[in-house]
Structure formats: C-alpha cells, structure tokens
Design an enzyme around this catalytic site. Structure first.
Site, PDB file in Angstrom:
ATOM      1  N   ASN A   1      12.460 -73.865   3.682  1.00  0.00           N
ATOM      2  CA  ASN A   1      12.875 -74.778   2.608  1.00  0.00           C
ATOM      3  C   ASN A   1      14.169 -75.469   3.004  1.00  0.00           C
ATOM      4  OD1 ASN A   1      15.180 -73.116   1.720  1.00  0.00           O
ATOM      5  ND2 ASN A   1      13.582 -71.664   1.144  1.00  0.00           N
TER       6      ASN A   1
ATOM      7  N   LYS B   1      15.496 -60.736 -14.764  1.00  0.00           N
ATOM      8  CA  LYS B   1      15.891 -60.027 -13.541  1.00  0.00           C
ATOM      9  C   LYS B   1      17.059 -59.071 -13.798  1.00  0.00           C
ATOM     10  CE  LYS B   1      14.177 -63.716 -10.524  1.00  0.00           C
ATOM     11  NZ  LYS B   1      14.183 -64.316  -9.193  1.00  0.00           N
TER      12      LYS B   1
HETATM   13  O1  C5P Z   1      12.929 -67.009  -9.503  1.00  0.00           O
HETATM   14  P1  C5P Z   1      13.809 -67.796  -8.623  1.00  0.00           P
HETATM   15  O2  C5P Z   1      13.334 -67.838  -7.183  1.00  0.00           O
HETATM   16  O3  C5P Z   1      14.163 -69.170  -9.097  1.00  0.00           O
HETATM   17  O4  C5P Z   1      15.176 -66.982  -8.648  1.00  0.00           O
HETATM   18  C1  C5P Z   1      16.241 -67.357  -7.905  1.00  0.00           C
HETATM   19  C2  C5P Z   1      17.126 -66.165  -7.632  1.00  0.00           C
HETATM   20  O5  C5P Z   1      16.353 -65.030  -7.235  1.00  0.00           O
HETATM   21  C3  C5P Z   1      18.045 -66.434  -6.457  1.00  0.00           C
HETATM   22  O6  C5P Z   1      19.267 -65.731  -6.688  1.00  0.00           O
HETATM   23  C4  C5P Z   1      17.265 -65.888  -5.278  1.00  0.00           C
HETATM   24  O7  C5P Z   1      18.124 -65.513  -4.225  1.00  0.00           O
HETATM   25  C5  C5P Z   1      16.533 -64.683  -5.879  1.00  0.00           C
HETATM   26  N1  C5P Z   1      15.214 -64.427  -5.289  1.00  0.00           N
HETATM   27  C6  C5P Z   1      14.959 -63.223  -4.662  1.00  0.00           C
HETATM   28  N2  C5P Z   1      13.719 -62.969  -4.128  1.00  0.00           N
HETATM   29  C7  C5P Z   1      12.734 -63.894  -4.225  1.00  0.00           C
HETATM   30  C8  C5P Z   1      12.966 -65.103  -4.868  1.00  0.00           C
HETATM   31  C9  C5P Z   1      14.227 -65.351  -5.381  1.00  0.00           C
HETATM   32  O8  C5P Z   1      15.855 -62.402  -4.575  1.00  0.00           O
HETATM   33  N3  C5P Z   1      11.542 -63.619  -3.690  1.00  0.00           N
END
Ligand code: C5P
Length: 393
Positions: free
Chosen positions: A202, A333
């Site tokens: 990304n 979370k």
């Molecule tokens: O759900 P989303 O991806 O938008 O959440 C973002 C947050 O969750 C960020 O702090 C990212 O580092 C963390 N994250 C994670 N593992 C994932 C996806 C996102 O720790 N697989």
C-alpha cells in the site's frame, strides 16, 4: 543555542549543522576558536546564522556586544562540534583561557561534545579519561563515527553526520517526560508476496511511525520500531526490527509486547495476503489472472484482548465517515487512543510530511488538530498519551 567550532578538518561539517538548525527555526550563535577560523572563515558562519560570530574574549567590540557571561546565560544548549582532543582536555582540566572555554565554564545549559580527531588520538587513554571525567559530571558526548579519516587512517574519529548532531540537539532540548516508558511502535506498509518478484503493498511511506519513534526517543522512552519496508533512515536511539509481511509484523510485535508499557500501531498493516505464494515467477500466459486473497490477522485487535494495563494507540486512515469509523475501531479494538485522519484530504495521509488528524480517547475526548508536520503530530500524540497516563485513577 550556541554552536562552538574548534579547529579540526571536520569544521566544514559544522557549516551544514548551522544550515540545518536555521532551517528548523533555531537561533544559532556561533563561537569559534582561532584555530577553527583557519579552516572555515567566521564570515561563512555569520552569513548562515545571521549573527556575528564570537571569536575571542579579549576583543573589546565583541565583549561590549556579546559578553561571554551573556553568551553563557543565553544558551539553552551548548554544542561543541567538532570537538578536538585539545578542547576536551582543556575543559576537563578546568582551563578557561579564551572565549569558548570561559563560556563553557560559565554556562548552565546542557553541553554536547561531538568529538572528531585521528583514531589514535581518540583512543589515547588521556583523551578517554578526559571524556569519562566530563561525562561523570554531566557533559554529553556523541561517539565519533568509524570510517575514512582526513589524516589517511581508517577508524573511529569522524564527526557524526550533521543530521545526527541536529537530532541529538533536539533530544537535549526535550523534556524527558516519557522516561521509563518502553514503547513499541509500528510503521510503514507490508509487502505480501505473490511470487518471488511480485508483492501486494500500500502507499504507506512509514513517515508517521518514524516521526513517532523519533519523538518518543527524544522524550526519553526506550523505543522499539517494528517497520515494514521504507526508504527512511533509522531513527536515533531506537531499536529497529525490519519485517515484510503482516504475519512477520504480528510475530515481531507479539514477541516484544510483554515488555512494552505502550504500543502505537502506525503501520498500514495489509488486510489481505495471497492464499498461495507461487514458488517461481508467474508467466503471462492467460488473458486474466485471478489472485485469491485471505484475511490477515488484526494485530491491534489481538493486543486489545490481552493489553493488561498497557496503553494501546491505533491509527484510522479513512476516506469517509472519518470520526464515526475511528470511534468504532477505538471501541471494537479496546484501544486507549486512536488517531483518525482523512487520507483523501489535501496535506493529510500517506506520502507527505504533514497530516491533519483528530485524536479520540477512551474517555470520550475528541481533539481536532490543524494541519501540522508529522513530527509535530507525533509530539501531540505523546502529549495526549502522557496525559492519559498521569490522569489514570
Ligand atoms: O481496521 P483498520 O485497519 O482501519 O485499523 C487500523 C489500525 O489497526 C491501525 O492502527 C493498524 O496499524 C491496525 N491494524 C492491525 N492489524 C491489521 C490491520 C490494522 O494491527 N491487520
């Protein structure tokens, strides 16, 4: 601040230090020894700093304009770069027989030495004893860097790079309000391999996570940075753990989680990865190629389930319903704070040096911040985290 320049060939690097400090908005008063002025003229430093250069205690005109005690009192930090064996020895022995040494003797500001000299001079037990003595009474030192020396030798004696000196200065000027914290910070993108030469990734540059690591280290925290692939230089005083995939990032984070007091997940973790990684490079035979992807584990959610008193900070990079989505993630979370930003807005998001963010916390506080650099935002995030910690029941 005062930058004192003593007579070594690395004087030319002190010119760049002044330029970087001016760029960062510091007010820089340069002081030079007579020997330093043989290498680079005071005019060079005067032009860059916009201030007359202080060169000698006994110059009456300078004394009336500057005054060595004035100079000592004005400085919020005093840096000697390059510092020769001679200046280290004089200060360690309490000699104050010129402008520079009298100012160092009189100042109450933190003093930083950046030594640079021939490797054998640096290793000389007298020089080493002087450095130990000065360290013991509170003077700060940077280690010289290994490499090719102007005297023709290879070894430890090079002046650290100007950017590293400026970073050390920033650290000295910061309150150490995160001392005692052990911060685990993640940064950058992941790369999920498709075959040996291709991957899914990304647009994360890692800049926000690296800015967080720098800010935390300056404020006295012990920092471990688990970073996906980026082109950024490693932050000073930070342990960097390089990873590629989300799975590797998860393993690296979980391994160090028990030891952390807080975790900041700034990484743009890949949500999906290819079900199968082709062992050989895929050939372009068919007209269409279908990739099957599987969900990656959510690292932050997993940490939220076993956080046990540790503070957890997440990021929410959104393109719509920014605040509502961030609130939802904060709750789901089990986070203490979330930093929401609209990655589609001008000046915000992935590759740039600025961000526009809103901080939300578990107490329902919402702080909307204006456009600022990622370095400034990193400090605002830690101000908020520090407040959450001190206001804990
Ligand atoms: O759900 P989303 O991806 O938008 O959440 C973002 C947050 O969750 C960020 O702090 C990212 O580092 C963390 N994250 C994670 N593992 C994932 C996806 C996102 O720790 N697989």
């Amino acid at each position: 601040m005062v930058l004192a320049v003593t007579g070594g060939i690395a004087c030319y690097k002190a010119v760049e230090v002044v330029r970087l400090l001016m760029r960062d908005g510091f007010s820089v008063q340069v002081a030079m020894t007579r020997e330093a002025a043989q290498f680079v003229t005071p005019l060079t430093f005067q032009t860059l700093s916009g201030q007359p250069v202080a060169t000698d205690t006994f110059s009456l005109t300078e004394e009336s304009q500057i005054g060595h005690i004035n100079l000592a009192d004005q400085a919020d930090v005093f840096v000697i770069a390059p510092a020769t064996a001679n200046i280290i020895g004089k200060i360690a022995s309490g000699i104050a027989d010129d402008l520079l040494t009298t100012v160092v003797m009189a100042t109450q500001a933190p003093v930083l030495f950046a030594p640079s000299m021939n490797v054998h001079m640096f290793e000389n037990p007298i020089v080493q004893e002087n450095i130990r003595k000065l360290r013991r009474v509170g003077y700060h030192f940077m280690e010289p860097v290994e490499g090719y020396l102007a005297c023709g030798y290879e070894g430890k004696g090079r002046l650290p790079e100007p950017e590293a000196i400026v970073e050390e200065i920033r650290g000295l000027l910061k309150k150490k309000d995160l001392a005692g914290e052990r911060l685990l910070i993640t940064a950058g993108p992941n790369q999920e391999p498709i075959d040996p030469v291709r991957f899914i990734t990304n647009r994360s540059s890692g800049k926000m996570g690296y800015a967080l690591a720098r800010a935390a280290a300056r404020r006295g925290a012990a920092v471990t940075l688990v970073a996906g692939p980026t082109s950024l230089p490693p932050p000073a005083k930070t342990r960097v753990v390089a990873v590629r995939t989300a799975e590797e990032m998860r393993a690296a984070v979980l391994e160090r989680f028990a030891d952390a007091t807080a975790v900041v997940m700034a990484a743009a973790v890949s949500d999906y990865s290819p079900v199968q990684v082709a062992p050989k490079k895929l050939k372009k035979t068919a007209d269409a190629l279908r990739l099957e992807l599987k969900r990656n584990p959510d690292i932050l959610e997993e940490l939220g389930r076993k956080k046990d008193g540790r503070l957890l900070v997440g990021f929410a990079a959104e393109t719509d319903n920014v605040i509502a989505n961030a609130e939802k993630k904060l709750r789901e979370k089990n986070l203490d704070m979330i930093v929401a930003n609209d990655v589609a807005a001008e000046g915000s998001g992935f590759e740039g040096d600025t961000n526009i963010a809103t901080i939300l916390d578990h107490g329902g506080n919402v702080v909307t911040l204006p456009l600022m650099t990622k370095d400034e935002l990193a400090d605002r995030i830690f101000d908020h985290l520090h407040a959450l910690k001190t206001n804990r029941p």
